[in-house]
Design an enzyme around this catalytic site. Structure first.
Site, PDB file in Angstrom:
ATOM      1  N   HIS A 174      63.768  -4.998   2.000  1.00  0.00           N
ATOM      2  CA  HIS A 174      64.799  -4.135   2.453  1.00  0.00           C
ATOM      3  C   HIS A 174      65.421  -4.465   3.736  1.00  0.00           C
ATOM      4  O   HIS A 174      64.990  -5.554   4.512  1.00  0.00           O
ATOM      5  CB  HIS A 174      64.123  -2.585   2.825  1.00  0.00           C
ATOM      6  CG  HIS A 174      63.537  -2.647   4.053  1.00  0.00           C
ATOM      7  ND1 HIS A 174      62.447  -1.461   4.155  1.00  0.00           N
ATOM      8  CD2 HIS A 174      63.623  -3.068   5.350  1.00  0.00           C
ATOM      9  CE1 HIS A 174      62.022  -1.587   5.223  1.00  0.00           C
ATOM     10  NE2 HIS A 174      62.341  -2.634   6.224  1.00  0.00           N
ATOM     11  N   ASP A 191      69.998   1.499  11.893  1.00  0.00           N
ATOM     12  CA  ASP A 191      69.290   2.406  11.286  1.00  0.00           C
ATOM     13  C   ASP A 191      68.355   3.613  12.526  1.00  0.00           C
ATOM     14  O   ASP A 191      68.218   2.752  13.766  1.00  0.00           O
ATOM     15  CB  ASP A 191      68.341   2.065  10.385  1.00  0.00           C
ATOM     16  CG  ASP A 191      67.254   0.830  10.611  1.00  0.00           C
ATOM     17  OD1 ASP A 191      67.414   0.717  11.856  1.00  0.00           O
ATOM     18  OD2 ASP A 191      66.747   0.540   9.679  1.00  0.00           O
ATOM     19  N   ASN A 212      59.090  -5.633   1.610  1.00  0.00           N
ATOM     20  CA  ASN A 212      59.572  -5.268   0.361  1.00  0.00           C
ATOM     21  C   ASN A 212      61.019  -5.717   0.231  1.00  0.00           C
ATOM     22  O   ASN A 212      61.755  -5.165  -0.799  1.00  0.00           O
ATOM     23  CB  ASN A 212      59.615  -3.954  -0.022  1.00  0.00           C
ATOM     24  CG  ASN A 212      60.415  -2.696   0.922  1.00  0.00           C
ATOM     25  OD1 ASN A 212      60.989  -3.487   1.897  1.00  0.00           O
ATOM     26  ND2 ASN A 212      60.254  -1.708   0.731  1.00  0.00           N
ATOM     27  N   GLU A 268      66.077   0.550   0.971  1.00  0.00           N
ATOM     28  CA  GLU A 268      64.931   0.437   0.317  1.00  0.00           C
ATOM     29  C   GLU A 268      65.157  -0.150  -1.280  1.00  0.00           C
ATOM     30  O   GLU A 268      66.208  -0.035  -1.639  1.00  0.00           O
ATOM     31  CB  GLU A 268      63.943   1.607   0.139  1.00  0.00           C
ATOM     32  CG  GLU A 268      63.757   2.228   1.607  1.00  0.00           C
ATOM     33  CD  GLU A 268      62.348   1.482   2.208  1.00  0.00           C
ATOM     34  OE1 GLU A 268      62.420   0.310   1.911  1.00  0.00           O
ATOM     35  OE2 GLU A 268      61.651   2.089   2.721  1.00  0.00           O
TER      36      GLU A 268
HETATM   37  C1  GLP Z   1      62.196  -1.689   9.880  1.00  0.00           C
HETATM   38  C2  GLP Z   1      63.756  -1.735  10.072  1.00  0.00           C
HETATM   39  C3  GLP Z   1      64.469  -2.938   9.701  1.00  0.00           C
HETATM   40  C4  GLP Z   1      63.519  -4.283  10.093  1.00  0.00           C
HETATM   41  C5  GLP Z   1      61.918  -4.253   9.372  1.00  0.00           C
HETATM   42  C6  GLP Z   1      61.390  -5.434   9.803  1.00  0.00           C
HETATM   43  O1  GLP Z   1      61.902  -1.090   8.720  1.00  0.00           O
HETATM   44  N1  GLP Z   1      64.241  -0.789   9.631  1.00  0.00           N
HETATM   45  O2  GLP Z   1      65.631  -3.265  10.066  1.00  0.00           O
HETATM   46  O3  GLP Z   1      64.253  -5.545   9.533  1.00  0.00           O
HETATM   47  O4  GLP Z   1      61.404  -3.107  10.075  1.00  0.00           O
HETATM   48  O5  GLP Z   1      60.618  -5.290  10.791  1.00  0.00           O
HETATM   49  P1  GLP Z   1      59.867  -6.391  11.531  1.00  0.00           P
HETATM   50  O6  GLP Z   1      60.967  -7.378  11.987  1.00  0.00           O
HETATM   51  O7  GLP Z   1      58.978  -5.825  12.687  1.00  0.00           O
HETATM   52  O8  GLP Z   1      58.947  -7.235  10.510  1.00  0.00           O
END
Ligand code: GLP
Length: 263
Positions: free
Chosen positions: A138, A67, A136, A143
Site C-alpha cells: 500500500h 493520511d 502489502n 490498500e
Molecule cells: C502506514 C502509513 C504508510 C506507510 C506505512 C509503512 O501504513 N499509512 O504511509 O508507508 O505505514 O510504515 P513504516 O514506514 O513504518 O514501515
C-alpha cells in the site's frame, strides 16, 4: 522508475533530504506531500537540523499529509498529526496554516475530502511527495484493490495493515481500522515521488511494485506509470529484485554523465 540500491537507510535519508533542500532553494514556497511511519523519520530529522543549524527557511512551505486515522484527535500519540508534530513540525518554521491533513474527524467527510483535493490544486499541486511502502504494497492507506485512479477518501484498513501497525499500540488499546487517505490518483498527480523502503519485511512489496505487473493488488506498482519516481531500497528490501545489476549499472552511468556535466 529509478531504483537506487542504497547501502544504508541513512544514505537514502541524506539523498531524500538533500533533494528537498535543493528544491527549497529554488522554490521557497515548495509544496510537500508527507508520509508517516518509521521510514521517513530520518528525513524529517535532517530537515529539522537544516533549519536549526543552517537557518533553512520553511516559512513559505505548504505540506499535505497522505493520511490520518479516523477519529483519532491530533493530541493522541498514535495520530499522524501528533507524529508529524513530534518528528517535523516542532523542528521547522512551517506556519500552522500551511499544514494540511485529510479530514479524519466530524461529518461531511466526502465533501471535505473533495475540499482537500481542491486545496492541493489551489497551491499548484504537490512538488515532492515522500512515500513509504506498506508490507502489502500500500501507499498512503490505499490498500490492495484500491482504485488506481482514486482520490482522497475514507478507506477501511486490511487485517495485514492493522497487524503491521499494532506495534505502536499497547495491549488492550483500541486501534483504528478506518482512515482517510489521499487517493492513488492524488499521489500520481504529484510532480516528483521519493519512496523509501527498508528491511526484509518490505522485500515482497518492493518486488511487486518495481518488477511486478501493474495491479491494484499492489498499489505501489502503479508508480511504474509515474514519470519521476525514485525508489530508495536497502539490500534487504531489494532482496527479491531480479534486475539489481541493471539498477547498479544505471546509477554508475548516471553518475558518470553527471560528473561530465551532461545531465
Ligand atoms: C502506514 C502509513 C504508510 C506507510 C506505512 C509503512 O501504513 N499509512 O504511509 O508507508 O505505514 O510504515 P513504516 O514506514 O513504518 O514501515
Amino acid at each position: 522508475m529509478e531504483v537506487i540500491l542504497t547501502d544504508s537507510a541513512s544514505l537514502a535519508a541524506d539523498a531524500v533530504a538533500n533533494e528537498i533542500l535543493d528544491a527549497l532553494e529554488t522554490k521557497p514556497n515548495l509544496v510537500l506531500g508527507l508520509a508517516t511511519g518509521s521510514t521517513p523519520i530520518e528525513v524529517y530529522r535532517r530537515l529539522g537540523a537544516a533549519h536549526h543549524k543552517e537557518g533553512v527557511d520553511f516559512s513559505k512551505v505548504h505540506t499535505f499529509n497522505l493520511d490520518e486515522y479516523l477519529d483519532l484527535p491530533g493530541d493522541h500519540p498514535q495520530s499522524y498529526k501528533y507524529f508529524m508534530q513530534e518528528h517535523l513540525f516542532d523542528h521547522v518554521n512551517i506556519p500552522q496554516d500551511n499544514i494540511h491533513f485529510p479530514p479524519s474527524e466530524g461529518d461531511n467527510l466526502v465533501r471535505r475530502c473533495r475540499e482537500y483535493e481542491q486545496k492541493i490544486r489551489e497551491v499548484g499541486g504537490i512538488d515532492i511527495q515522500i512515500l513509504g511502502l506498506g508490507s502489502n504494497g500500500h501507499i498512503g492507506f490505499n490498500e490492495p484493490t484500491s482504485s488506481l485512479k482514486s482520490r482522497t477518501r475514507i478507506k477501511t484498513l486490511t487485517a495485514k495493515t492493522i497487524k503491521d501497525n499494532s506495534r505502536f499500540y499497547s495491549d488492550g488499546e483500541e486501534q483504528p481500522v478506518v482512515a482517510s487517505t489521499m487517493g492513488i490518483g492524488t499521489i500520481m498527480d504529484t510532480k516528483r515521488i521519493l519512496l523509501q523502503a527498508f528491511g526484509k519485511k518490505k522485500a515482497e512489496a518492493v518486488r511487486n511494485a518495481v518488477e511486478g505487473p501493474i495491479s491494484s493488488l499492489c498499489p505501489g506498482s502503479v508508480l511504474q506509470l509515474h514519470p519521476l519516481t525514485t525508489f530508495f531500497v536497502d539490500s534487504e528490501a531489494a532482496d527479491l529484485l531480479t534486475m539489481k545489476d541493471y539498477y547498479l549499472a544505471t546509477i554508475r552511468e548516471n553518475d558518470r554523465l553527471r560528473a561530465e556535466g551532461r545531465l
